[in-house]
Design a protein around this motif. Sequence first.
Motif, PDB file in Angstrom:
ATOM      1  N   LEU A   1       8.343  62.046  -8.608  1.00 24.48           N
ATOM      2  CA  LEU A   1       8.462  60.587  -8.553  1.00 24.48           C
ATOM      3  C   LEU A   1       7.748  59.896  -9.707  1.00 24.48           C
ATOM      4  CD1 LEU A   1       7.899  59.645  -4.797  1.00 24.48           C
ATOM      5  CD2 LEU A   1       9.934  59.140  -6.152  1.00 24.48           C
ATOM      6  N   ILE A   2       6.518  60.292  -9.964  1.00 19.43           N
ATOM      7  CA  ILE A   2       5.666  59.496 -10.839  1.00 19.43           C
ATOM      8  C   ILE A   2       5.703  59.907 -12.307  1.00 19.43           C
ATOM      9  CG2 ILE A   2       4.131  58.907  -8.929  1.00 19.43           C
ATOM     10  CD1 ILE A   2       2.087  60.868 -10.031  1.00 19.43           C
ATOM     11  N   ASP A   3       6.248  61.075 -12.628  1.00 23.36           N
ATOM     12  CA  ASP A   3       6.276  61.474 -14.031  1.00 23.36           C
ATOM     13  C   ASP A   3       7.080  60.505 -14.890  1.00 23.36           C
ATOM     14  OD1 ASP A   3       4.563  63.591 -13.899  1.00 23.36           O
ATOM     15  OD2 ASP A   3       6.096  65.160 -14.043  1.00 23.36           O
ATOM     16  N   VAL A   4       8.011  59.767 -14.268  1.00 18.83           N
ATOM     17  CA  VAL A   4       8.793  58.786 -15.019  1.00 18.83           C
ATOM     18  C   VAL A   4       7.894  57.715 -15.634  1.00 18.83           C
ATOM     19  CG1 VAL A   4       9.212  57.298 -13.015  1.00 18.83           C
ATOM     20  CG2 VAL A   4      10.841  57.301 -14.902  1.00 18.83           C
ATOM     21  N   LEU A   5       6.721  57.478 -15.039  1.00 23.21           N
ATOM     22  CA  LEU A   5       5.824  56.437 -15.529  1.00 23.21           C
ATOM     23  C   LEU A   5       5.236  56.783 -16.899  1.00 23.21           C
ATOM     24  CD1 LEU A   5       3.932  55.603 -12.215  1.00 23.21           C
ATOM     25  CD2 LEU A   5       5.748  54.273 -13.309  1.00 23.21           C
ATOM     26  N   ALA A   6       5.223  58.068 -17.243  1.00 25.37           N
ATOM     27  CA  ALA A   6       4.702  58.455 -18.557  1.00 25.37           C
ATOM     28  C   ALA A   6       5.524  57.830 -19.676  1.00 25.37           C
ATOM     29  CB  ALA A   6       4.694  59.984 -18.685  1.00 25.37           C
TER      30      ALA A   6
ATOM     31  N   SER B   1       7.232  62.547   6.845  1.00 33.99           N
ATOM     32  CA  SER B   1       6.894  61.650   7.944  1.00 33.99           C
ATOM     33  C   SER B   1       7.156  60.205   7.520  1.00 33.99           C
ATOM     34  CB  SER B   1       5.425  61.820   8.329  1.00 33.99           C
ATOM     35  OG  SER B   1       5.011  60.800   9.211  1.00 33.99           O
ATOM     36  N   PRO B   2       7.968  59.447   8.270  1.00 34.80           N
ATOM     37  CA  PRO B   2       8.259  58.070   7.869  1.00 34.80           C
ATOM     38  C   PRO B   2       7.030  57.174   8.019  1.00 34.80           C
ATOM     39  CG  PRO B   2       9.242  58.551  10.008  1.00 34.80           C
ATOM     40  CD  PRO B   2       8.707  59.850   9.491  1.00 34.80           C
ATOM     41  N   VAL B   3       6.712  56.465   6.958  1.00 32.36           N
ATOM     42  CA  VAL B   3       5.567  55.549   6.969  1.00 32.36           C
ATOM     43  C   VAL B   3       6.031  54.194   7.480  1.00 32.36           C
ATOM     44  CG1 VAL B   3       3.798  54.412   5.571  1.00 32.36           C
ATOM     45  CG2 VAL B   3       4.461  56.792   5.086  1.00 32.36           C
ATOM     46  N   ALA B   4       5.297  53.666   8.445  1.00 29.27           N
ATOM     47  CA  ALA B   4       5.664  52.392   9.077  1.00 29.27           C
ATOM     48  C   ALA B   4       5.677  51.259   8.063  1.00 29.27           C
ATOM     49  CB  ALA B   4       4.683  52.090  10.213  1.00 29.27           C
TER      50      ALA B   4
ATOM     51  N   GLN C   1       9.385  56.087  -0.881  1.00 23.68           N
ATOM     52  CA  GLN C   1      10.323  55.028  -1.259  1.00 23.68           C
ATOM     53  C   GLN C   1       9.614  53.759  -1.719  1.00 23.68           C
ATOM     54  OE1 GLN C   1       9.487  55.858   1.778  1.00 23.68           O
ATOM     55  NE2 GLN C   1       9.653  54.151   3.230  1.00 23.68           N
ATOM     56  N   ALA C   2       8.346  53.604  -1.360  1.00 26.27           N
ATOM     57  CA  ALA C   2       7.610  52.386  -1.722  1.00 26.27           C
ATOM     58  C   ALA C   2       6.621  52.595  -2.860  1.00 26.27           C
ATOM     59  CB  ALA C   2       6.855  51.855  -0.493  1.00 26.27           C
ATOM     60  N   LEU C   3       6.401  53.830  -3.267  1.00 24.52           N
ATOM     61  CA  LEU C   3       5.305  54.127  -4.181  1.00 24.52           C
ATOM     62  C   LEU C   3       5.507  53.533  -5.566  1.00 24.52           C
ATOM     63  CD1 LEU C   3       2.672  55.618  -4.834  1.00 24.52           C
ATOM     64  CD2 LEU C   3       4.054  57.649  -5.364  1.00 24.52           C
ATOM     65  N   LEU C   4       6.629  53.809  -6.199  1.00 26.40           N
ATOM     66  CA  LEU C   4       6.806  53.394  -7.595  1.00 26.40           C
ATOM     67  C   LEU C   4       6.751  51.887  -7.762  1.00 26.40           C
ATOM     68  CD1 LEU C   4       9.481  55.756  -9.170  1.00 26.40           C
ATOM     69  CD2 LEU C   4       7.055  55.567  -9.738  1.00 26.40           C
ATOM     70  N   ALA C   5       7.379  51.155  -6.860  1.00 26.08           N
ATOM     71  CA  ALA C   5       7.372  49.692  -6.984  1.00 26.08           C
ATOM     72  C   ALA C   5       5.945  49.164  -6.933  1.00 26.08           C
ATOM     73  CB  ALA C   5       8.219  49.069  -5.879  1.00 26.08           C
ATOM     74  N   HIS C   6       5.126  49.717  -6.050  1.00 33.54           N
ATOM     75  CA  HIS C   6       3.748  49.244  -5.949  1.00 33.54           C
ATOM     76  C   HIS C   6       2.957  49.607  -7.195  1.00 33.54           C
ATOM     77  CE1 HIS C   6       0.271  47.823  -3.574  1.00 33.54           C
ATOM     78  NE2 HIS C   6      -0.399  48.710  -4.294  1.00 33.54           N
ATOM     79  N   LEU C   7       3.137  50.824  -7.705  1.00 32.23           N
ATOM     80  CA  LEU C   7       2.420  51.214  -8.920  1.00 32.23           C
ATOM     81  C   LEU C   7       2.799  50.313 -10.088  1.00 32.23           C
ATOM     82  CD1 LEU C   7       2.608  55.118  -8.724  1.00 32.23           C
ATOM     83  CD2 LEU C   7       0.630  53.663  -8.257  1.00 32.23           C
ATOM     84  N   ARG C   8       4.077  50.025 -10.232  1.00 32.50           N
ATOM     85  CA  ARG C   8       4.516  49.191 -11.350  1.00 32.50           C
ATOM     86  C   ARG C   8       3.942  47.789 -11.272  1.00 32.50           C
ATOM     87  NH1 ARG C   8      10.261  52.163 -11.014  1.00 32.50           N
ATOM     88  NH2 ARG C   8      10.079  53.443 -12.908  1.00 32.50           N
ATOM     89  N   GLN C   9       3.656  47.321 -10.081  1.00 28.77           N
ATOM     90  CA  GLN C   9       3.010  46.022  -9.936  1.00 28.77           C
ATOM     91  C   GLN C   9       1.592  46.030 -10.489  1.00 28.77           C
ATOM     92  OE1 GLN C   9       3.195  45.008  -5.779  1.00 28.77           O
ATOM     93  NE2 GLN C   9       5.414  44.757  -5.775  1.00 28.77           N
ATOM     94  N   ARG C  10       1.034  47.214 -10.651  1.00 30.34           N
ATOM     95  CA  ARG C  10      -0.337  47.354 -11.140  1.00 30.34           C
ATOM     96  C   ARG C  10      -0.400  47.783 -12.602  1.00 30.34           C
ATOM     97  NH1 ARG C  10      -4.324  47.377  -7.262  1.00 30.34           N
ATOM     98  NH2 ARG C  10      -3.559  47.084  -5.134  1.00 30.34           N
ATOM     99  N   ALA C  11       0.728  47.712 -13.293  1.00 33.44           N
ATOM    100  CA  ALA C  11       0.740  48.135 -14.700  1.00 33.44           C
ATOM    101  C   ALA C  11      -0.119  47.220 -15.572  1.00 33.44           C
ATOM    102  CB  ALA C  11       2.171  48.162 -15.221  1.00 33.44           C
TER     103      ALA C  11
END
Length: 222
Positions: free
Chosen positions: A58-63, A156-159, A181-191
């Motif tokens: 998921l996160i290697d794209v951020l490089a 495991s589905p996160v609520a 499914q929510a990780l990348l969007a949140h990380l990008r908000q912290r760029a």
Amino acid sequence: MNAGSSAARRAAALGAGRRPGLWTRLLIALGIRAKPPTPQAALPWLMGAEGEAATQDLIDVLAGEGWAVFHDLGLPRSHSNVDHLLVPPSGEGIIVLDSKRWRATWPTSAVGGRLFCGDEDRHDQAEKAAFLARFVRDVVGPANLPVLPALVIHRSPVAADGHIEVLVDGWPRPLHVFGPQALLAHLRQRAGTPDPRRAARLAARVTQTLHPYSEGDPRWAG
């Protein structure tokens, strides 16, 4: 180093992935003998390696977006390791991610500020994530370095659409728990606003103080 490498090695040491002998393989092929199960002790390590590899995918794209992305880093004078560490393009801090792969039929939720998977209290994993973040802050420095710990839960589905927050004693802010499914969007908000020099300095400091994790390496001795 690839994410999950140390967990996969531990699983192999416990017997996972060992190939049966020729005679045993023949009996299995003939249906006379069942395929041997993975040793029970190795299963948590195999699941951990799979979760870490999934997060890396998921996160290697951020490089390619100006982030510095690290996987499977050892902590000095400790047997602990950090699954994933990111420096945003702004260079304004560090994000420490701990990957988990939990039971698909059990939802991950926050109950009274504590982390649960199904009916099981898993808050110790949130406490571990905060511990790792604190350790990274103390090692990489400076003392006021912002460090954000977070958990990434696979299967495991996160609520709450994949993002919840829990409270950890001694950590000043809520700790984030994400579904993939929510990780990348949140990380990008912290760029933040890109500052390549500052980001490069902080990434270099990470490289100088933390190293690819290897069990038995004297750098990690207690």
